[in-house]
Design a protein around this motif. Structure first.
Motif, PDB file in Angstrom:
ATOM      1  N   ASP A  16      16.021 -29.824  10.579  1.00  0.00           N
ATOM      2  CA  ASP A  16      16.828 -31.038  10.727  1.00  0.00           C
ATOM      3  C   ASP A  16      16.485 -31.761  12.024  1.00  0.00           C
ATOM      4  OD1 ASP A  16      18.190 -30.654   8.312  1.00  0.00           O
ATOM      5  OD2 ASP A  16      19.655 -29.336   9.279  1.00  0.00           O
ATOM      6  N   TYR A  17      16.274 -31.008  13.091  1.00  0.00           N
ATOM      7  CA  TYR A  17      15.863 -31.585  14.369  1.00  0.00           C
ATOM      8  C   TYR A  17      14.509 -32.281  14.219  1.00  0.00           C
ATOM      9  CZ  TYR A  17      14.294 -31.763  19.249  1.00  0.00           C
ATOM     10  OH  TYR A  17      13.815 -32.184  20.472  1.00  0.00           O
ATOM     11  N   LEU A  18      13.586 -31.610  13.545  1.00  0.00           N
ATOM     12  CA  LEU A  18      12.248 -32.174  13.363  1.00  0.00           C
ATOM     13  C   LEU A  18      12.297 -33.461  12.538  1.00  0.00           C
ATOM     14  CD1 LEU A  18      10.383 -28.820  12.730  1.00  0.00           C
ATOM     15  CD2 LEU A  18      10.103 -30.306  14.720  1.00  0.00           C
ATOM     16  N   ALA A  31      21.849 -37.636  22.346  1.00  0.00           N
ATOM     17  CA  ALA A  31      23.277 -37.662  22.045  1.00  0.00           C
ATOM     18  C   ALA A  31      23.620 -36.692  20.913  1.00  0.00           C
ATOM     19  CB  ALA A  31      23.701 -39.081  21.664  1.00  0.00           C
ATOM     20  N   LYS A  32      22.801 -36.664  19.878  1.00  0.00           N
ATOM     21  CA  LYS A  32      23.096 -35.826  18.717  1.00  0.00           C
ATOM     22  C   LYS A  32      22.861 -34.350  18.992  1.00  0.00           C
ATOM     23  CE  LYS A  32      22.008 -35.132  13.864  1.00  0.00           C
ATOM     24  NZ  LYS A  32      21.321 -35.652  12.684  1.00  0.00           N
ATOM     25  N   TRP A  33      21.750 -34.024  19.637  1.00  0.00           N
ATOM     26  CA  TRP A  33      21.343 -32.632  19.780  1.00  0.00           C
ATOM     27  C   TRP A  33      21.651 -32.035  21.159  1.00  0.00           C
ATOM     28  CZ3 TRP A  33      19.913 -29.778  15.725  1.00  0.00           C
ATOM     29  CH2 TRP A  33      19.567 -30.450  14.553  1.00  0.00           C
ATOM     30  N   GLY A  34      21.978 -32.867  22.148  1.00  0.00           N
ATOM     31  CA  GLY A  34      22.301 -32.354  23.474  1.00  0.00           C
ATOM     32  C   GLY A  34      21.109 -31.763  24.212  1.00  0.00           C
ATOM     33  N   VAL A  35      19.931 -32.292  23.936  1.00  0.00           N
ATOM     34  CA  VAL A  35      18.721 -31.798  24.606  1.00  0.00           C
ATOM     35  C   VAL A  35      18.340 -32.736  25.735  1.00  0.00           C
ATOM     36  CG1 VAL A  35      17.816 -30.579  22.605  1.00  0.00           C
ATOM     37  CG2 VAL A  35      17.240 -32.960  22.925  1.00  0.00           C
ATOM     38  N   GLY A  36      17.569 -32.236  26.660  1.00  0.00           N
ATOM     39  CA  GLY A  36      17.142 -33.024  27.801  1.00  0.00           C
ATOM     40  C   GLY A  36      16.092 -34.061  27.434  1.00  0.00           C
ATOM     41  N   ARG A  37      16.001 -35.061  28.262  1.00  0.00           N
ATOM     42  CA  ARG A  37      15.055 -36.160  28.048  1.00  0.00           C
ATOM     43  C   ARG A  37      13.618 -35.650  27.979  1.00  0.00           C
ATOM     44  NH1 ARG A  37      15.830 -39.304  32.739  1.00  0.00           N
ATOM     45  NH2 ARG A  37      14.192 -38.063  33.644  1.00  0.00           N
ATOM     46  N   ASN A  38      13.258 -34.753  28.872  1.00  0.00           N
ATOM     47  CA  ASN A  38      11.873 -34.261  28.897  1.00  0.00           C
ATOM     48  C   ASN A  38      11.520 -33.477  27.640  1.00  0.00           C
ATOM     49  OD1 ASN A  38      11.396 -35.428  31.354  1.00  0.00           O
ATOM     50  ND2 ASN A  38      11.867 -33.587  32.526  1.00  0.00           N
ATOM     51  N   VAL A  40      12.797 -33.965  24.615  1.00  0.00           N
ATOM     52  CA  VAL A  40      12.607 -34.941  23.538  1.00  0.00           C
ATOM     53  C   VAL A  40      11.269 -35.647  23.703  1.00  0.00           C
ATOM     54  CG1 VAL A  40      13.504 -37.042  22.453  1.00  0.00           C
ATOM     55  CG2 VAL A  40      15.082 -35.270  23.192  1.00  0.00           C
ATOM     56  N   TYR A  41      10.948 -36.046  24.923  1.00  0.00           N
ATOM     57  CA  TYR A  41       9.666 -36.731  25.163  1.00  0.00           C
ATOM     58  C   TYR A  41       8.491 -35.850  24.762  1.00  0.00           C
ATOM     59  CZ  TYR A  41      11.941 -40.406  27.955  1.00  0.00           C
ATOM     60  OH  TYR A  41      12.707 -41.442  28.382  1.00  0.00           O
ATOM     61  N   SER A  42       8.535 -34.582  25.130  1.00  0.00           N
ATOM     62  CA  SER A  42       7.407 -33.709  24.818  1.00  0.00           C
ATOM     63  C   SER A  42       7.305 -33.474  23.316  1.00  0.00           C
ATOM     64  CB  SER A  42       7.508 -32.377  25.565  1.00  0.00           C
ATOM     65  OG  SER A  42       8.589 -31.624  25.089  1.00  0.00           O
ATOM     66  N   HIS A  43       8.435 -33.366  22.615  1.00  0.00           N
ATOM     67  CA  HIS A  43       8.409 -33.175  21.166  1.00  0.00           C
ATOM     68  C   HIS A  43       7.952 -34.441  20.456  1.00  0.00           C
ATOM     69  CE1 HIS A  43      11.583 -29.786  21.712  1.00  0.00           C
ATOM     70  NE2 HIS A  43      10.362 -29.373  21.973  1.00  0.00           N
ATOM     71  N   GLN A  44       8.304 -35.611  21.012  1.00  0.00           N
ATOM     72  CA  GLN A  44       7.908 -36.870  20.380  1.00  0.00           C
ATOM     73  C   GLN A  44       6.419 -37.148  20.560  1.00  0.00           C
ATOM     74  OE1 GLN A  44      10.737 -39.549  22.192  1.00  0.00           O
ATOM     75  NE2 GLN A  44      11.985 -39.593  20.349  1.00  0.00           N
ATOM     76  N   ILE A  51       4.506 -33.173  12.870  1.00  0.00           N
ATOM     77  CA  ILE A  51       5.920 -32.857  12.694  1.00  0.00           C
ATOM     78  C   ILE A  51       6.183 -32.445  11.249  1.00  0.00           C
ATOM     79  CG2 ILE A  51       8.269 -33.796  12.718  1.00  0.00           C
ATOM     80  CD1 ILE A  51       7.392 -35.527  15.121  1.00  0.00           C
ATOM     81  N   ARG A  52       5.617 -33.193  10.272  1.00  0.00           N
ATOM     82  CA  ARG A  52       5.805 -32.856   8.868  1.00  0.00           C
ATOM     83  C   ARG A  52       5.220 -31.475   8.542  1.00  0.00           C
ATOM     84  NH1 ARG A  52       4.929 -37.624   9.306  1.00  0.00           N
ATOM     85  NH2 ARG A  52       5.026 -39.528   8.205  1.00  0.00           N
ATOM     86  N   GLN A  53       4.068 -31.166   9.140  1.00  0.00           N
ATOM     87  CA  GLN A  53       3.444 -29.858   8.935  1.00  0.00           C
ATOM     88  C   GLN A  53       4.347 -28.758   9.504  1.00  0.00           C
ATOM     89  OE1 GLN A  53      -0.436 -29.505  10.691  1.00  0.00           O
ATOM     90  NE2 GLN A  53      -0.759 -27.436   9.938  1.00  0.00           N
ATOM     91  N   ARG A  54       4.914 -29.019  10.669  1.00  0.00           N
ATOM     92  CA  ARG A  54       5.816 -28.056  11.309  1.00  0.00           C
ATOM     93  C   ARG A  54       7.059 -27.823  10.449  1.00  0.00           C
ATOM     94  NH1 ARG A  54       5.896 -24.176  15.157  1.00  0.00           N
ATOM     95  NH2 ARG A  54       7.960 -24.015  16.015  1.00  0.00           N
ATOM     96  N   ILE A  55       7.600 -28.914   9.845  1.00  0.00           N
ATOM     97  CA  ILE A  55       8.760 -28.792   8.962  1.00  0.00           C
ATOM     98  C   ILE A  55       8.415 -27.870   7.800  1.00  0.00           C
ATOM     99  CG2 ILE A  55      10.242 -30.022   7.324  1.00  0.00           C
ATOM    100  CD1 ILE A  55      10.095 -32.451   9.259  1.00  0.00           C
ATOM    101  N   ALA A  56       7.250 -28.084   7.199  1.00  0.00           N
ATOM    102  CA  ALA A  56       6.820 -27.263   6.061  1.00  0.00           C
ATOM    103  C   ALA A  56       6.688 -25.799   6.469  1.00  0.00           C
ATOM    104  CB  ALA A  56       5.502 -27.784   5.512  1.00  0.00           C
ATOM    105  N   GLU A  57       6.120 -25.539   7.646  1.00  0.00           N
ATOM    106  CA  GLU A  57       5.953 -24.164   8.124  1.00  0.00           C
ATOM    107  C   GLU A  57       7.318 -23.493   8.330  1.00  0.00           C
ATOM    108  OE1 GLU A  57       3.717 -24.435  11.717  1.00  0.00           O
ATOM    109  OE2 GLU A  57       1.869 -25.020  10.702  1.00  0.00           O
TER     110      GLU A  57
END
Length: 61
Positions: A16-18, A31-38, A40-44, A51-57
Motif C-alpha cells: 500500500d505504501y509503494l 502526512a499519511k504514513w508518518g515517515v520523514g522527508r528524507n 520519502v525522497y529516497s523512495h521516490q 516500484i511496480r516490480q517491488r510491489i509484485a515481489e
C-alpha cells in the motif's frame, strides 16, 4: 541514559505504501504514513517500473 535505539517502521515492504509512492506527493506521503522527508525522497527516486516490480515481489513473496 537510554541506550536502546528506537526502531523506525519500514514501509518499503508494504504494497500500500509503494502504491501511494506512485500517486501521492511528498507532503501527502508524510502526512499519511508518518515517515520523514528524507525517507520519502529516497523512495521516490525509484522509477515507476522499479516500484511496480517491488510491489509484485512483496505481494507474491
Amino acid at each position: 541514559m537510554n541506550t536502546k535505539h528506537r526502531q523506525r517502521p519500514t514501509y518499503i515492504n508494504d504494497p500500500d505504501y509503494l502504491r501511494d509512492l506512485l500517486t501521492l506527493t511528498t507532503k501527502q506521503m508524510r502526512a499519511k504514513w508518518g515517515v520523514g522527508r528524507n525517507a520519502v525522497y529516497s523512495h521516490q527516486r525509484m522509477s515507476g517500473s522499479e516500484i511496480r516490480q517491488r510491489i509484485a515481489e512483496v505481494e507474491h513473496g
